[in-house]
Design a protein around this motif. Structure first.
Motif, mmCIF file in Angstrom:
data_model
loop_
_atom_site.group_PDB
_atom_site.id
_atom_site.type_symbol
_atom_site.label_atom_id
_atom_site.label_comp_id
_atom_site.label_asym_id
_atom_site.label_seq_id
_atom_site.Cartn_x
_atom_site.Cartn_y
_atom_site.Cartn_z
ATOM 1 N N PRO A 507 0.830 -1.213 0.000
ATOM 2 C CA PRO A 507 0.000 0.000 0.000
ATOM 3 C C PRO A 507 0.860 1.257 0.000
ATOM 4 O O PRO A 507 2.010 1.256 0.464
ATOM 5 N N ILE A 508 0.277 2.336 -0.521
ATOM 6 C CA ILE A 508 1.015 3.604 -0.608
ATOM 7 C C ILE A 508 0.636 4.556 0.520
ATOM 8 O O ILE A 508 1.432 5.413 0.887
ATOM 9 N N TYR A 509 -0.556 4.448 1.055
ATOM 10 C CA TYR A 509 -0.966 5.214 2.234
ATOM 11 C C TYR A 509 -2.203 4.554 2.809
ATOM 12 O O TYR A 509 -2.701 3.546 2.267
ATOM 13 N N GLY A 510 -2.704 5.106 3.913
ATOM 14 C CA GLY A 510 -3.849 4.512 4.577
ATOM 15 C C GLY A 510 -4.705 5.544 5.277
ATOM 16 O O GLY A 510 -4.269 6.684 5.524
ATOM 17 N N PHE A 511 -5.945 5.159 5.591
ATOM 18 C CA PHE A 511 -6.889 5.986 6.345
ATOM 19 C C PHE A 511 -7.144 5.338 7.701
ATOM 20 O O PHE A 511 -7.264 4.109 7.795
ATOM 21 N N ARG A 512 -7.282 6.191 8.693
ATOM 22 C CA ARG A 512 -7.578 5.723 10.028
ATOM 23 C C ARG A 512 -8.398 6.785 10.746
ATOM 24 O O ARG A 512 -8.299 7.979 10.428
ATOM 25 N N HIS A 513 -9.240 6.342 11.706
ATOM 26 C CA HIS A 513 -10.050 7.287 12.478
ATOM 27 C C HIS A 513 -10.348 6.666 13.831
ATOM 28 O O HIS A 513 -10.515 5.436 13.936
ATOM 29 N N PRO A 514 -10.435 7.492 14.883
ATOM 30 C CA PRO A 514 -10.745 6.920 16.208
ATOM 31 C C PRO A 514 -12.095 6.223 16.275
ATOM 32 O O PRO A 514 -12.272 5.322 17.119
ATOM 33 N N ASN A 515 -13.046 6.608 15.415
ATOM 34 C CA ASN A 515 -14.370 5.978 15.431
ATOM 35 C C ASN A 515 -14.499 4.813 14.458
ATOM 36 O O ASN A 515 -15.597 4.261 14.321
ATOM 37 N N PHE A 516 -13.411 4.450 13.798
ATOM 38 C CA PHE A 516 -13.458 3.346 12.829
ATOM 39 C C PHE A 516 -12.725 2.136 13.385
ATOM 40 O O PHE A 516 -11.519 2.207 13.685
ATOM 41 N N HIS A 517 -13.464 1.035 13.542
ATOM 42 C CA HIS A 517 -12.885 -0.239 13.973
ATOM 43 C C HIS A 517 -13.537 -1.361 13.168
ATOM 44 O O HIS A 517 -14.768 -1.422 13.064
ATOM 45 N N ALA A 518 -12.717 -2.196 12.562
ATOM 46 C CA ALA A 518 -13.188 -3.345 11.781
ATOM 47 C C ALA A 518 -13.034 -4.589 12.639
ATOM 48 O O ALA A 518 -12.099 -5.369 12.488
ATOM 49 N N GLY A 519 -13.985 -4.783 13.560
ATOM 50 C CA GLY A 519 -13.885 -5.888 14.494
ATOM 51 C C GLY A 519 -14.412 -7.202 13.970
ATOM 52 O O GLY A 519 -14.172 -8.245 14.585
ATOM 53 N N SER A 520 -15.136 -7.189 12.842
ATOM 54 C CA SER A 520 -15.700 -8.427 12.289
ATOM 55 C C SER A 520 -15.585 -8.389 10.775
ATOM 56 O O SER A 520 -15.347 -7.337 10.179
ATOM 57 N N PHE A 521 -15.822 -9.564 10.173
ATOM 58 C CA PHE A 521 -15.737 -9.652 8.712
ATOM 59 C C PHE A 521 -16.980 -9.080 8.021
ATOM 60 O O PHE A 521 -17.007 -9.001 6.795
ATOM 61 N N TYR A 522 -17.960 -8.689 8.770
ATOM 62 C CA TYR A 522 -19.162 -8.121 8.168
ATOM 63 C C TYR A 522 -19.010 -6.635 7.843
ATOM 64 O O TYR A 522 -19.842 -6.073 7.150
ATOM 65 N N VAL A 523 -17.968 -5.997 8.326
ATOM 66 C CA VAL A 523 -17.733 -4.577 8.056
ATOM 67 C C VAL A 523 -17.219 -4.438 6.632
ATOM 68 O O VAL A 523 -16.169 -4.991 6.276
ATOM 69 N N LYS A 524 -17.952 -3.677 5.827
ATOM 70 C CA LYS A 524 -17.631 -3.520 4.416
ATOM 71 C C LYS A 524 -17.408 -2.047 4.072
ATOM 72 O O LYS A 524 -17.625 -1.154 4.900
ATOM 73 N N ALA A 525 -16.992 -1.827 2.822
ATOM 74 C CA ALA A 525 -16.734 -0.475 2.316
ATOM 75 C C ALA A 525 -17.417 -0.306 0.973
ATOM 76 O O ALA A 525 -17.678 -1.281 0.252
ATOM 77 N N THR A 526 -17.711 0.924 0.618
ATOM 78 C CA THR A 526 -18.296 1.265 -0.679
ATOM 79 C C THR A 526 -17.792 2.631 -1.085
ATOM 80 O O THR A 526 -17.409 3.446 -0.230
ATOM 81 N N LEU A 527 -17.789 2.905 -2.381
ATOM 82 C CA LEU A 527 -17.237 4.157 -2.898
ATOM 83 C C LEU A 527 -18.256 4.826 -3.798
ATOM 84 O O LEU A 527 -18.853 4.189 -4.672
ATOM 85 N N ARG A 528 -18.448 6.122 -3.577
ATOM 86 C CA ARG A 528 -19.306 6.930 -4.432
ATOM 87 C C ARG A 528 -18.467 7.550 -5.537
ATOM 88 O O ARG A 528 -17.494 8.256 -5.280
ATOM 89 N N LYS A 529 -18.853 7.305 -6.774
ATOM 90 C CA LYS A 529 -18.119 7.850 -7.901
ATOM 91 C C LYS A 529 -18.438 9.327 -8.079
ATOM 92 O O LYS A 529 -19.537 9.788 -7.754
#
Length: 673
Positions: A507-529
């Motif tokens: 990876p070239i960089y990353g995003f992180r936030h105090p309110n973001f935690h991926a504790g399970s495999f059900y957490v997904k992502a989506t992108l708005r074009k």
């Protein structure tokens, strides 16, 4: 040979008619050798009289030195004026009156044309007796000493304040801006990154409550209309309208006998693919809710299902059994296709490619466990966990390279690239075309799994949610290094056996936030074009009970996010430096692991108060609204508007915030400037 003297030549000639017609004269007068008449001006005499001596004697120039010849050329008058073919001055002598008085005697022996007037093509030469007082030199004479070209001195740029508001930046940009500090249309938006995420809110009318006991696991939006699909734990699919009445579903039906793990619409929204925990998937006609094909060859839960871009007849599925299956809906399944959940009369589809043990280790020695078990005959057998590596994420590259497939697993943060046109061996683990590197922080600590893969609009960036609570950004041009002829679409005519895979970059960089935690495999992502006035944006779920928005515009990802005292403590990174790379820009180090070697940004905005439990799946609708589902049996619709600021500033009085949610921005953002 020079011509004889004009006087002698006139005596040798015969008398002209003018002389014959003259009155008779005396003998003394006739025999005189000097006729008493005005002497004629011949061209030779004229040229000899008005031509300087230094120009007549060309041979004398050879005896001059180089400095004398240069000085002589410079002092010639009018050398840069007029045409080069002019030989006599234009207005030195007026010959018109002389021509009227006298005529040049014509010779019958040799006819010569020597006009008395100065021809236009003769060179400009001045007379010695009438030389101009001021001559134009061929070069410019400088009155002052020449100025040497010195490098321009630019003043030091003025550092902009960190508290510069939007109004001040607009005013500064209206005057042209400062290019040295990142001004300009292409490099600076003249706005803060929070301006893209601060106006999201969800009102009480933007809530859909599902029946208790069936929490939603997945969601997907249509490509051509405002409809969206929700899959829950009981195997039901609910269709909702994101622009109409959101409190009631448009239609609901029972699709599987177990939980629905993933759904996706086809490009024309006529078909809906669903993967379930009953180890099968199906293709449903959205208009009639009838099953068109059953995908039954996995040995465990189907984690994800994806249509191939440009061809809705090709589908890829991944499972917990570690295999990736490629299906063709145009081919009917063989007689051996049978599943107890569907029976023998179901319309089974055919598998055209199988990627067995896609993310297993290539060496059996490293892929097997040290645990053993005793067989009935007394022998021991190693219990291998090679097939237990679940393939948790799938993503096709866009149209044009739709034959390339990206996969991720729960074993590590590496992403693998596959060419579905190739032939893979079924005797061992399939070998991918390329594999990305692990982040350096994972190699020093331990490996983390990947939950979801998402491509941006032009497929230049790949975003992966990792279980270390980070969204890693990959460059798709770095997925594979070196020459790869198999990646060209022209090689689709002939399939070939896929050999040893190549290695890409991490990876070239990353995003992180105090309110973001991926504790399970059900957490997904989506992108708005990006579309019209809407910018590109990444939305992720979180176990903290709030979706988090990350603007993906890389012009906001600048290193000025750190304070000056913190930036001085970190080593700088340059393309040609051999020193250590710059650590993470994030000041928090979760999980007490080693520092990151890539930039980590916290440019995220959480959407709070909308859910009370883990937010698993998110999706963007066609009109730009965000849909989030949670374990609290709620489906939320997040819109953009000025109501977000009113909810943040209004307070809890009069129940204005009841069943509402809004974007949480930084302190002081809503203050009036």
């Amino acid at each position: 040979m020079s011509s004889p003297c004009p006087t002698r030549r006139m005596l040798l000639q015969e008398p002209t008619p003018e002389l014959c017609s003259s009155p008779p004269a005396s003998a003394a007068t006739v025999c005189s050798r000097k006729p008493k008449r005005p002497p004629p001006i011949t061209p030779k005499r004229f040229t000899r009289f008005f031509t300087p001596r230094n120009t007549r004697d060309v041979s004398s120039r050879t005896s001059l030195s180089s400095s004398a010849r240069q000085l002589q050329d410079i002092t010639q008058s009018a050398i840069n004026r007029g045409r080069a073919t002019r030989s006599t001055p234009r207005k030195t002598v007026n010959f018109i009156d002389i021509e009227k008085q006298m005529q040049t005697p014509q010779s019958s022996v040799r006819k010569r044309k020597s006009p008395y007037l100065s021809p236009e093509t003769s060179p400009v030469q001045s007379s010695p007796s009438k030389r101009s007082r001021y001559a134009t030199p061929p070069v410019d004479i400088l009155e002052d000493s020449p100025e040497l070209d010195e490098p321009a001195v630019y003043p030091a740029p003025i550092r902009r304040l960190k508290t510069l508001g939007g109004t001040s930046r607009i005013l500064q940009r209206s005057f042209g801006g400062i290019l040295s500090v990142g001004r300009g249309f292409r490099r600076d938006h003249c706005a803060s990154w929070q301006d893209q995420t601060a106006e999201f809110y969800s009102g009480s009318e933007d809530l859909h409550q599902l029946p208790q006991g069936a929490p939603p696991f997945c969601t997907a939006s249509c490509n051509t209309n405002s409809m969206l699909a929700i899959g829950d734990e009981n195997g039901n699919i609910h269709l909702l309208d994101s622009e109409g009445d959101f409190s009631k579903p448009h239609v609901s039906w029972k699709a599987h006998s177990n939980a629905i793990m993933d759904v996706q619409f086809s490009s024309d929204d006529l078909y809906l693919a669903a993967g379930s925990g009953d180890q099968t998937g199906q293709i449903v006609d959205v208009r009639t809710q009838q099953t068109l094909a059953v995908l039954a060859k996995h040995k465990s839960s189907v984690k994800q299902v994806r249509f191939q871009p440009g061809d809705d007849k090709i589908i890829a599925t991944s499972s917990r059994d570690g295999a990736v299956q490629i299906w063709d809906l145009r081919c009917q399944g063989d007689k051996g296709s049978y599943h107890a959940a569907w029976g023998s009369d179901a319309p089974y589809a055919s598998v055209i490619r199988t990627l067995a043990s896609a993310h297993a280790a290539s060496s059996p020695a490293t892929s097997t466990s040290s645990a053993t078990r005793t067989l009935s005959n007394g022998k021991t057998e190693n219990i291998g966990r090679r097939n237990d590596i679940s393939v948790t994420a799938l993503s096709f590259l866009p149209d044009g390279r739709q034959h390339l497939l990206l996969t991720a697993s729960d074993a590590s943060t590496c992403v693998k690239l596959w060419d579905i046109r190739g032939r893979y061996s079924l005797r061992g683990p399939a070998i991918p075309t390329a594999t990305t590197r692990h982040p350096e922080s994972h190699n020093r600590h331990r490996h983390f799994a990947i939950n979801s893969l998402t491509l941006n609009g032009d497929a230049s960036r790949l975003y992966a949610i990792s279980k270390d609570n980070t969204v890693y950004a990959y460059s798709t041009s770095h997925l594979i290094l070196g020459v790869a002829p198999e990646l060209s679409s022209a090689s689709a005519v002939k399939q070939k056996f896929c050999g040893v895979g190549q290695e890409g970059l991490g990876p070239i960089y990353g995003f992180r936030h105090p309110n973001f935690h991926a504790g399970s495999f059900y957490v997904k992502a989506t992108l708005r074009k990006a579309c019209e006035y809407r910018s590109e944006m990444l939305a992720v779920g979180s176990t903290d009970g709030c979706p988090v928005l990350f603007p993906t515009d890389e012009t906001f990802l600048k290193r000025e996010t750190l304070h000056d005292d913190e930036a001085d403590e970190l080593p700088d990174i340059t393309p040609n430096s051999r020193g250590p790379s710059r650590p993470s820009l994030s000041r928090s180090v979760p999980n007490s692991r080693c520092l990151d070697t890539i930039p980590i940004y916290e440019h995220g905005t959480p959407l709070i108060r909308g859910h009370d439990a883990e937010v698993t799946s998110v999706s963007w609708t066609r009109n730009g609204t965000l849909i989030s589902v949670s374990d609290d049996f709620r489906v939320r619709r997040w819109k953009e508007g000025k109501q977000a600021r009113e909810l943040r500033m209004g307070g809890e009085g009069e129940g204005k915030r009841w069943q509402c949610g809004w974007a949480a921005v930084g302190e002081g953002y809503d203050d009036d400037e």
